[in-house]
Scaffold this motif. Sequence first.
Motif, short mmCIF file in Angstrom:
data_model
loop_
_atom_site.label_atom_id
_atom_site.label_comp_id
_atom_site.label_asym_id
_atom_site.label_seq_id
_atom_site.Cartn_x
_atom_site.Cartn_y
_atom_site.Cartn_z
N ALA A 1 126.58 -20.77 39.11
CA ALA A 1 125.41 -20.31 39.60
C ALA A 1 124.31 -20.98 38.68
N ASN A 2 124.38 -21.44 37.63
CA ASN A 2 123.53 -22.14 36.84
C ASN A 2 123.35 -23.56 37.09
N LEU A 3 124.44 -24.06 37.59
CA LEU A 3 124.27 -25.40 38.08
C LEU A 3 123.41 -25.47 39.51
N PHE A 4 123.47 -24.35 40.35
CA PHE A 4 122.93 -24.33 41.56
C PHE A 4 121.33 -24.12 41.22
N LYS A 5 121.20 -23.23 40.08
CA LYS A 5 119.56 -23.00 39.88
C LYS A 5 119.13 -24.47 39.41
N GLY A 6 119.82 -25.43 38.81
CA GLY A 6 119.52 -26.69 38.65
C GLY A 6 118.91 -27.50 39.59
N LEU A 7 119.60 -27.00 40.97
CA LEU A 7 119.22 -27.76 42.16
C LEU A 7 118.43 -27.16 43.06
N ALA A 8 117.97 -25.87 42.76
CA ALA A 8 117.36 -24.95 43.72
C ALA A 8 115.65 -25.18 43.48
N HIS A 9 115.39 -26.59 43.61
CA HIS A 9 113.81 -26.85 43.73
C HIS A 9 113.75 -28.11 44.64
N PRO A 10 112.77 -28.13 45.65
CA PRO A 10 112.56 -29.19 46.24
C PRO A 10 112.42 -30.58 45.93
N TYR A 11 111.67 -30.54 44.85
CA TYR A 11 111.38 -31.82 44.13
C TYR A 11 112.59 -32.34 43.30
N ARG A 12 113.26 -31.55 42.73
CA ARG A 12 114.53 -31.84 42.07
C ARG A 12 115.63 -32.49 43.31
N ILE A 13 115.54 -31.87 44.39
CA ILE A 13 116.57 -32.43 45.36
C ILE A 13 116.06 -34.02 45.78
N ARG A 14 114.76 -34.02 45.95
CA ARG A 14 114.20 -35.48 46.42
C ARG A 14 114.59 -36.35 45.04
N ILE A 15 114.33 -36.09 43.86
CA ILE A 15 114.87 -36.80 42.85
C ILE A 15 116.17 -37.42 42.98
N PHE B 1 120.28 -24.20 47.98
CA PHE B 1 120.82 -23.71 46.71
C PHE B 1 120.31 -22.30 46.27
N LYS B 2 118.91 -22.10 46.29
CA LYS B 2 118.43 -20.89 45.82
C LYS B 2 119.43 -19.91 46.50
N GLY B 3 119.70 -19.72 47.56
CA GLY B 3 120.65 -18.88 48.13
C GLY B 3 122.15 -18.83 47.08
N LEU B 4 122.26 -19.77 46.66
CA LEU B 4 123.61 -19.90 45.81
C LEU B 4 123.31 -19.46 44.25
N ALA B 5 122.03 -19.57 43.82
CA ALA B 5 121.82 -19.53 42.56
C ALA B 5 121.91 -18.37 41.65
N HIS B 6 122.93 -17.61 41.95
CA HIS B 6 123.05 -16.35 41.23
C HIS B 6 124.55 -15.88 41.04
N PRO B 7 124.88 -15.52 39.81
CA PRO B 7 126.35 -15.34 39.51
C PRO B 7 126.83 -14.38 40.44
N TYR B 8 126.46 -13.38 40.66
CA TYR B 8 127.01 -12.30 41.45
C TYR B 8 127.13 -12.90 43.09
N ARG B 9 126.11 -13.43 43.30
CA ARG B 9 126.25 -14.27 44.98
C ARG B 9 127.58 -15.25 44.80
N ILE B 10 127.67 -16.07 43.75
CA ILE B 10 128.88 -16.87 43.72
C ILE B 10 130.11 -15.94 43.59
N ARG B 11 130.34 -14.98 42.73
CA ARG B 11 131.21 -14.19 43.03
C ARG B 11 131.66 -13.61 44.35
N ILE B 12 130.72 -13.00 44.75
CA ILE B 12 130.88 -12.78 46.38
C ILE B 12 131.42 -13.66 47.14
#
Lengths: 122, 122
Positions: A15-29, B18-29
């Motif tokens: 989930a943490n990894l996905f948080k790192g990806l969860a922003h449009p600018y970061r995706i662009r980068i 990625f925002k949709g994926l960015a949470h531990p519970y959602r990953i577990r699910i």
Amino acid sequence: MPLSQSQRPLYEVKANLFKGLAHPYRIRILELLADADEVSVAALQAETELEASHLSQHLSVLRRHHLVASERRASHVYYRLADPRIRELLAVTRALLLNILSEDRDRLDAAQSLPAITAESL
Amino acid sequence: MPLSQSQRPLYEVKANLFKGLAHPYRIRILELLADADEVSVAALQAETELEASHLSQHLSVLRRHHLVASERRASHVYYRLADPRIRELLAVTRALLLNILSEDRDRLDAAQSLPAITAESL
DNA sequence: CCGCGATATGATGTTTTCATCATGCCGCTA
DNA sequence: TAGCGGCATGATGAAAACATCATATCGCGG
């Protein structure tokens, strides 16, 4: 002391990894880096039109998540993807997204082929 | 009117996914769904030990992002992955993560093989 | 038809992330 | 070595996401 990444449940780390990806600018980068192997901060700034410190903060997030690596040469800093699999991840994501969007469009098309909703029809 | 997903820049839509994926519970699910093809809310609740309404909110996020689909049969609701590529995405992520973590561990090992930092050494 | 178990939605206070601005550090060149 | 360009860090207010609680809906059995 907080748990180090490697001793936390894997779904949290993910989930943490996905948080790192969860922003449009970061995706662009990341996509710029995926295309070019190595890009200077100056070039990233030109492409993204972000204010320097704002860009720098997003780069810092990406570094913290081990998604990019940076190297200073002379007075410039160059970034690249930290791992080739990130390219793969982006590619799979793109494919998934196209599936999802095309289904969306289908639903949208289907909806639009229905008679319009008017005040009288309610 | 906000832009529909399909007419927004692709990197925004991707970040959104990625925002949709960015949470531990959602990953577990998602991982439970990836393993089992179809799981009832009751089973998900048992596995995750989440309070019903909390679980339901996360499911709602996943639905909004088109990551899962649900179907009601009798008095129970069953969820499944909305697209087989999601499984692929999770697999690539796992592989990437293992790379990153093993590099982390290497760095950690290297650091631990150095002499300890003591008050005197500073 | 009433009530109950299963799930979903809404409202609210809290925490996290984002955007912006000011400031700091580093290496180059004059 | 003084000063400047290139990049990073820190602090702060605004916005979004989360957790929790209360309430609502839906189907079924009694």
